[in-house]
Design an enzyme around this catalytic site. Structure first.
Site, short mmCIF file in Angstrom:
data_model
loop_
_atom_site.label_atom_id
_atom_site.label_comp_id
_atom_site.label_asym_id
_atom_site.label_seq_id
_atom_site.Cartn_x
_atom_site.Cartn_y
_atom_site.Cartn_z
N GLY A 116 0.87 -1.17 0.00
CA GLY A 116 0.00 0.00 0.00
C GLY A 116 0.90 1.22 0.00
O GLY A 116 1.39 1.62 1.06
N THR A 117 1.17 1.78 -1.17
CA THR A 117 2.16 2.85 -1.27
C THR A 117 1.73 4.13 -0.57
O THR A 117 2.59 4.88 -0.11
CB THR A 117 2.50 3.17 -2.74
OG1 THR A 117 1.30 3.47 -3.45
CG2 THR A 117 3.21 2.00 -3.40
N CYS A 118 0.44 4.38 -0.45
CA CYS A 118 0.00 5.60 0.23
C CYS A 118 0.39 5.60 1.70
O CYS A 118 0.64 6.65 2.29
CB CYS A 118 -1.51 5.77 0.10
SG CYS A 118 -2.04 6.07 -1.59
N ALA A 119 0.42 4.40 2.29
CA ALA A 119 0.75 4.27 3.71
C ALA A 119 2.12 3.62 3.93
O ALA A 119 2.45 3.27 5.06
CB ALA A 119 -0.33 3.46 4.41
N ASN A 120 2.91 3.45 2.86
CA ASN A 120 4.24 2.84 2.97
C ASN A 120 4.20 1.48 3.66
O ASN A 120 5.04 1.17 4.51
CB ASN A 120 5.21 3.76 3.71
CG ASN A 120 5.42 5.07 3.02
OD1 ASN A 120 5.27 5.19 1.81
ND2 ASN A 120 5.79 6.09 3.78
#
Length: 151
Positions: A116-120
């Protein structure tokens, strides 16, 4: 008048080296795994405050695996999880979106890790061996770092 006085006293190359300027503008291309681990969060899915021996064991396996990666694959992992192709100048403790996080899932040797790249956040199945962990992680980060192209 002021600019001439400043130029006479200081030259930009005296303030920062070429390497320092490049790092400030582009970010770091070499990653310290120790620093990365120090500024990361690792927890069991559904239990953010878990510190069981099994979770600690998988955390150690994960970081051993990361340490064994090439510099290129470390950057691939960073990009897979955060969307960043280089470490920001401020380092791991200032990643946009929050800390690098590994969420340990249920046992499943057949699934690849997801992110989940938005939340690393790296969602990592609980693999049975270090070898399987490394194989699955490498497959995911090498082929899935470009986002939805690996669907």
């Amino acid at each position: 008048w002021y600019q001439r006085r400043v130029r006479a006293k200081f030259h930009p190359r005296d303030l920062l080296s070429a390497h320092e300027i490049c790092r400030a503008l582009c970010g770091a291309k070499t990653l310290s795994v120790e620093d990365w681990e120090r500024h990361s969060v690792f927890y069991e899915q559904g239990n953010e405050f878990s510190a069981s021996p099994a979770v600690e064991s998988h955390r150690d396996l994960f970081w051993q695996c990361v340490m064994s990666l090439s510099d290129e694959d470390k950057l691939n992992l960073l990009q897979f999880v955060t969307g960043l192709c280089a470490l920001p100048p401020a380092g791991f403790n200032h990643l946009p979106g929050g800390a690098f996080t590994v969420e340990l899932g249920h046992p499943d040797d057949g699934r690849l890790p997801t992110a989940g790249t938005c939340a690393n956040t790296l969602c990592l199945p609980r693999y049975s061996t270090k070898k399987i962990l490394k194989e699955k992680l490498l497959k995911a980060i090498r082929f899935g770092k470009e986002g939805f192209a690996f669907v």
